[in-house]
Scaffold this motif. Structure first.
Motif, PDB file in Angstrom:
ATOM      1  N   UNK A 104      56.240 -34.578 -26.376  1.00 27.01           N
ATOM      2  CA  UNK A 104      56.257 -33.283 -25.704  1.00 27.01           C
ATOM      3  C   UNK A 104      55.089 -32.405 -26.114  1.00 27.01           C
ATOM      4  N   UNK A 105      54.758 -32.415 -27.392  1.00 24.38           N
ATOM      5  CA  UNK A 105      53.611 -31.646 -27.875  1.00 24.38           C
ATOM      6  C   UNK A 105      52.317 -32.184 -27.279  1.00 24.38           C
ATOM      7  N   UNK A 106      52.214 -33.505 -27.162  1.00 21.02           N
ATOM      8  CA  UNK A 106      51.015 -34.085 -26.561  1.00 21.02           C
ATOM      9  C   UNK A 106      50.897 -33.701 -25.087  1.00 21.02           C
ATOM     10  N   UNK A 107      52.011 -33.640 -24.377  1.00 21.03           N
ATOM     11  CA  UNK A 107      51.981 -33.234 -22.969  1.00 21.03           C
ATOM     12  C   UNK A 107      51.536 -31.778 -22.840  1.00 21.03           C
ATOM     13  N   UNK A 108      52.063 -30.890 -23.682  1.00 16.55           N
ATOM     14  CA  UNK A 108      51.643 -29.490 -23.641  1.00 16.55           C
ATOM     15  C   UNK A 108      50.174 -29.339 -24.039  1.00 16.55           C
ATOM     16  N   UNK A 109      49.758 -30.099 -25.036  1.00 16.79           N
ATOM     17  CA  UNK A 109      48.367 -30.069 -25.471  1.00 16.79           C
ATOM     18  C   UNK A 109      47.447 -30.529 -24.342  1.00 16.79           C
ATOM     19  N   UNK A 110      47.818 -31.594 -23.648  1.00 19.41           N
ATOM     20  CA  UNK A 110      47.017 -32.071 -22.528  1.00 19.41           C
ATOM     21  C   UNK A 110      46.934 -31.052 -21.413  1.00 19.41           C
ATOM     22  N   UNK A 111      48.045 -30.401 -21.119  1.00 16.33           N
ATOM     23  CA  UNK A 111      48.059 -29.379 -20.080  1.00 16.33           C
ATOM     24  C   UNK A 111      47.126 -28.227 -20.430  1.00 16.33           C
ATOM     25  N   UNK A 112      47.190 -27.776 -21.679  1.00 17.99           N
ATOM     26  CA  UNK A 112      46.326 -26.680 -22.111  1.00 17.99           C
ATOM     27  C   UNK A 112      44.851 -27.076 -22.106  1.00 17.99           C
ATOM     28  N   UNK A 113      44.541 -28.264 -22.602  1.00 15.97           N
ATOM     29  CA  UNK A 113      43.146 -28.666 -22.685  1.00 15.97           C
ATOM     30  C   UNK A 113      42.543 -28.973 -21.314  1.00 15.97           C
ATOM     31  N   UNK A 114      43.326 -29.526 -20.407  1.00 13.80           N
ATOM     32  CA  UNK A 114      42.821 -29.764 -19.058  1.00 13.80           C
ATOM     33  C   UNK A 114      42.591 -28.430 -18.346  1.00 13.80           C
ATOM     34  N   UNK A 115      43.507 -27.480 -18.496  1.00 15.15           N
ATOM     35  CA  UNK A 115      43.327 -26.159 -17.880  1.00 15.15           C
ATOM     36  C   UNK A 115      42.136 -25.436 -18.499  1.00 15.15           C
ATOM     37  N   UNK A 116      41.970 -25.524 -19.815  1.00 17.93           N
ATOM     38  CA  UNK A 116      40.831 -24.887 -20.469  1.00 17.93           C
ATOM     39  C   UNK A 116      39.524 -25.513 -19.998  1.00 17.93           C
ATOM     40  N   UNK A 117      39.495 -26.819 -19.884  1.00 22.72           N
ATOM     41  CA  UNK A 117      38.270 -27.491 -19.426  1.00 22.72           C
ATOM     42  C   UNK A 117      37.909 -27.064 -18.013  1.00 22.72           C
ATOM     43  N   UNK A 118      38.892 -26.968 -17.140  1.00 25.50           N
ATOM     44  CA  UNK A 118      38.625 -26.553 -15.757  1.00 25.50           C
ATOM     45  C   UNK A 118      38.118 -25.118 -15.714  1.00 25.50           C
TER      46      UNK A 118
END
Length: 71
Positions: free
Chosen positions: A34-48
């Motif tokens: 779950x933490x990895x999923x939230x981390x991925x969501x945040x990092x993909x949004x930040x990258x965009x």
């Protein structure tokens, strides 16, 4: 026993927040997933948003609605 590529596949699925469910973590690993999923969501949004900000700063945007004057 799982193959090392299964771990990579599971990590990619969790990081992109797809959560397909063909590989299911058990025990305390559910929290890590779950933490990895939230981390991925945040990092993909930040990258965009970072790419958008850089494109906005570096590219000269011309309006495509108003015609240019040809004088």
């Amino acid at each position: 026993m799982a193959h090392p590529l299964d771990y990579l596949y599971f990590s990619a699925v969790m990081y992109t927040s797809l959560g397909i469910g063909d590989i299911v973590p058990t025990g305390h690993m559910r929290f890590i997933a779950g933490v990895e999923a939230l981390n991925g969501l945040l990092l993909i949004a930040w990258s965009a948003s970072f790419l958008f900000a850089m494109m906005n700063r570096l590219w000269d945007w011309e309006p495509c609605v108003e015609p240019k004057d040809e004088e």
